[in-house]
Scaffold this motif. Structure first.
Motif, PDB file in Angstrom:
ATOM      1  N   SER A   1       0.821  -1.207   0.000  1.00  0.00           N
ATOM      2  CA  SER A   1       0.000   0.000   0.000  1.00  0.00           C
ATOM      3  C   SER A   1       0.859   1.263   0.000  1.00  0.00           C
ATOM      4  O   SER A   1       0.423   2.312  -0.489  1.00  0.00           O
ATOM      5  CB  SER A   1      -0.939   0.010   1.211  1.00  0.00           C
ATOM      6  OG  SER A   1      -0.209   0.047   2.416  1.00  0.00           O
ATOM      7  N   GLN A   2       2.049   1.191   0.551  1.00  0.00           N
ATOM      8  CA  GLN A   2       2.916   2.370   0.586  1.00  0.00           C
ATOM      9  C   GLN A   2       3.759   2.494  -0.671  1.00  0.00           C
ATOM     10  O   GLN A   2       4.196   3.584  -1.039  1.00  0.00           O
ATOM     11  CB  GLN A   2       3.816   2.351   1.820  1.00  0.00           C
ATOM     12  CG  GLN A   2       4.927   1.310   1.785  1.00  0.00           C
ATOM     13  CD  GLN A   2       5.853   1.372   2.980  1.00  0.00           C
ATOM     14  OE1 GLN A   2       6.227   0.333   3.508  1.00  0.00           O
ATOM     15  NE2 GLN A   2       6.244   2.549   3.419  1.00  0.00           N
ATOM     16  N   GLY A   3       4.001   1.364  -1.329  1.00  0.00           N
ATOM     17  CA  GLY A   3       4.793   1.395  -2.541  1.00  0.00           C
ATOM     18  C   GLY A   3       5.469   0.065  -2.791  1.00  0.00           C
ATOM     19  O   GLY A   3       5.473  -0.835  -1.939  1.00  0.00           O
ATOM     20  N   PHE A   4       6.047  -0.047  -3.961  1.00  0.00           N
ATOM     21  CA  PHE A   4       6.705  -1.297  -4.341  1.00  0.00           C
ATOM     22  C   PHE A   4       7.748  -1.012  -5.401  1.00  0.00           C
ATOM     23  O   PHE A   4       7.529  -0.209  -6.317  1.00  0.00           O
ATOM     24  CB  PHE A   4       5.675  -2.294  -4.863  1.00  0.00           C
ATOM     25  CG  PHE A   4       6.263  -3.630  -5.259  1.00  0.00           C
ATOM     26  CD1 PHE A   4       6.867  -4.438  -4.314  1.00  0.00           C
ATOM     27  CD2 PHE A   4       6.213  -4.064  -6.571  1.00  0.00           C
ATOM     28  CE1 PHE A   4       7.409  -5.661  -4.670  1.00  0.00           C
ATOM     29  CE2 PHE A   4       6.746  -5.289  -6.938  1.00  0.00           C
ATOM     30  CZ  PHE A   4       7.345  -6.092  -5.982  1.00  0.00           C
ATOM     31  N   ILE A   5       8.891  -1.636  -5.242  1.00  0.00           N
ATOM     32  CA  ILE A   5       9.951  -1.598  -6.242  1.00  0.00           C
ATOM     33  C   ILE A   5      10.223  -3.038  -6.630  1.00  0.00           C
ATOM     34  O   ILE A   5      10.353  -3.907  -5.767  1.00  0.00           O
ATOM     35  CB  ILE A   5      11.218  -0.933  -5.681  1.00  0.00           C
ATOM     36  CG1 ILE A   5      10.912   0.530  -5.323  1.00  0.00           C
ATOM     37  CG2 ILE A   5      12.362  -0.992  -6.689  1.00  0.00           C
ATOM     38  CD1 ILE A   5      12.003   1.220  -4.545  1.00  0.00           C
TER      39      ILE A   5
END
Length: 514
Positions: free
Chosen positions: A344-348
């Motif tokens: 939910s906060q981000g993904f790399i």
């Protein structure tokens, strides 16, 4: 230190690894001080495993919880990880593959020579400088060794080298759930139907499907995955895509059987394919495989076929699981009384197995912010700036792999090499390396914003063969050839346990958290 008195009840929305890591850390930290933690998990929404590998930072997570490797590793079919191998990312002779190792005291002598020779080579001298020839972790991986010394003749114990883990992400989530419940976390099954807000914008409570009950809390953790139920949908925090930096937006996961006639590998393999890269992660009972690719360049069907061809007969009966990835980060990881953690906060993309590191890093910094009474706007701003910096630092290192590739066999690789949508920081690092200027000073200038330590940047740039052509003979004084370095490492690796033997004889009986 204690959290603010206002943080009496924490509600976590979403399970999976992110949710249960959050529940464990927060309950471990504050449960004894009267703080309650409730995790709401939907039976209608499947969790997504974003990878089955870690960085060494995860060892600190288990140490914080007091969990020994013998307690969690067998339950998660876990193995040890000495580094990551990157085959077929470049066509540079002598650099068709390299290993990004974890770094150890045993590397002091040969590692120093590697740094020196890499700098000589980038300035035009023909010195050997592939990192896989100079670091003990790379040799342990080649020989399928565990990162632990055999018993010494004098009875003394040598400390292990640095290492990380491979594990079954689904089983890890289940294990962490069980441990969190033992700590006193409340588990609720349900799907959030409504997010209630206060006049000041804070979340006041959650209403679940099929119920009039409102669950009220003082702090809400969004672990709802890519949907961002709280942070995006309820609070309206924008998502900032990294699509112009990183083209890959899809993945295929596919298990295959281990070859029981060989020892278990102790490294991740990330092999470049036509439109992305394929991972291979060894567990005690199988391989976890997958293909991370860009849908703009290849269809899902074509990507699956290429992965099956890459894996060969082992994948004949394997089921393929297709996943979509939202690569980027939210503009604010903490807004009002809501913290986003995990997808939910981000993904790399998982090229460097950073997913759990990002979760753990965010939680550690959040806990520190609250315990130092930084719960107000200034504290939030400082926290958000640091977490954004972390995501951008990891992004730059991952983007570096694509900037350094030298393949021209598909439009995908040509587009990556030609892409100029990179940060000024990464551009400066590449420029300083290429022109032969003071690389140490350049790394020092960026400081903690880099996220990756000095040896990692040397290994990336040298390992991808980022050197000029037309090399001149190097001065012989003090240099060592790859063959000489490999010979020394091979002898040293003989002092270490075989991977399977260590897992069988020690991990199951080890009682000390690492």
């Amino acid at each position: 230190m204690t959290p603010p008195a206002a943080i009496a009840h924490i509600i976590i929305v979403g399970g999976g690894t992110a949710g249960w890591m959050s529940a464990n850390l927060l309950m471990q930290q504050w449960g004894g001080l009267g703080c309650r933690v409730t995790l709401i998990e939907s039976s209608e929404i499947a969790t997504i495993g974003v990878g089955e590998g870690s960085t060494p930072y995860l060892r600190e997570f288990f140490r914080r919880l007091g969990l020994a490797e013998s307690e969690w590793m067998p339950a998660c079919n876990a193995t040890y990880k000495c580094g990551i191998e990157f085959p077929q990312w470049t066509t540079q002779p002598g650099f068709e593959s390299y290993v990004h190792p974890f770094f150890n005291q045993d590397d002091l002598s040969l590692g120093t020579r590697f740094f020196t020779q890499a700098c000589l080579r980038r300035r035009g001298s023909a010195a050997d400088a592939n990192p896989q020839d100079f670091f003990i972790a790379a040799e342990l991986a080649r020989q399928r060794k565990a990162p632990f010394y055999l018993p010494r003749a004098d009875g003394r114990t040598s400390p292990p080298t640095d290492y990380a883990y491979h594990f079954d992400a689904g089983l890890l989530g289940q294990f962490l759930k069980s441990h969190a419940l033992k700590l006193g976390v409340t588990h609720r099954i349900g799907t959030v139907a409504e997010v209630l807000r206060q006049e000041n914008g804070d979340i006041s409570g959650l209403r679940l499907n099929g119920s009039d009950e409102v669950l009220t809390g003082s702090l809400f953790i969004d672990c709802s995955g890519f949907q961002g139920l709280l942070i995006n949908q309820a609070l309206g925090v924008p998502f900032e895509s990294f699509a112009d930096n990183l083209f890959n937006d899809r993945a295929i996961a596919m298990p295959t059987a281990l070859d029981e006639s060989q020892d278990i590998p102790s490294q991740t393999r990330s092999t470049a394919l036509s439109h992305g890269w394929a991972w291979q992660i060894p567990l005690t009972n199988r391989f976890g495989n997958g293909y991370v690719y860009a849908s703009a360049f290849v269809s899902a069907e074509e990507a699956e076929q290429e992965l099956r061809e890459h894996l060969g007969p082992a994948a004949h009966d394997s089921e393929a699981r297709h996943l979509k990835m939202r690569v980027g980060q939210v503009s604010e990881h903490w807004r009002h009384n809501c913290l986003a953690i995990g997808l939910s906060q981000g993904f790399i993309e998982p090229l460097e197995a950073t997913a759990l590191m990002l979760i753990q890093f965010s939680l550690d910094h959040f806990i520190a912010a609250l315990e130092h009474a930084h719960f107000g706007r200034a504290g939030q701003a400082g926290f958000n700036a640091r977490i954004r910096q972390m995501f951008e630092g990891v992004r730059d290192y991952v983007v570096g792999h694509y900037q350094l590739n030298s393949r021209d066999d598909t439009e995908y690789w040509r587009a990556n090499l030609a892409n100029r949508n990179i940060s000024a920081r990464l551009g400066s690092i590449l420029e300083v390396w290429d022109c032969g200027a003071d690389f140490e000073a350049e790394l020092t200038r960026h400081g903690e914003a880099l996220m990756y330590i000095r040896p990692s940047w040397y290994c990336l740039l040298a390992g991808m063969g980022r050197f000029p052509g037309g090399l001149q003979p190097a001065p012989p004084s003090g240099l060592i050839s790859s063959a000489q370095a490999r010979s020394a490492l091979a002898a040293k690796a003989g002092e270490f346990w075989g991977h399977r033997a260590y897992l069988q004889q020690h991990a199951a009986a080890d009682t000390q958290p690492r």
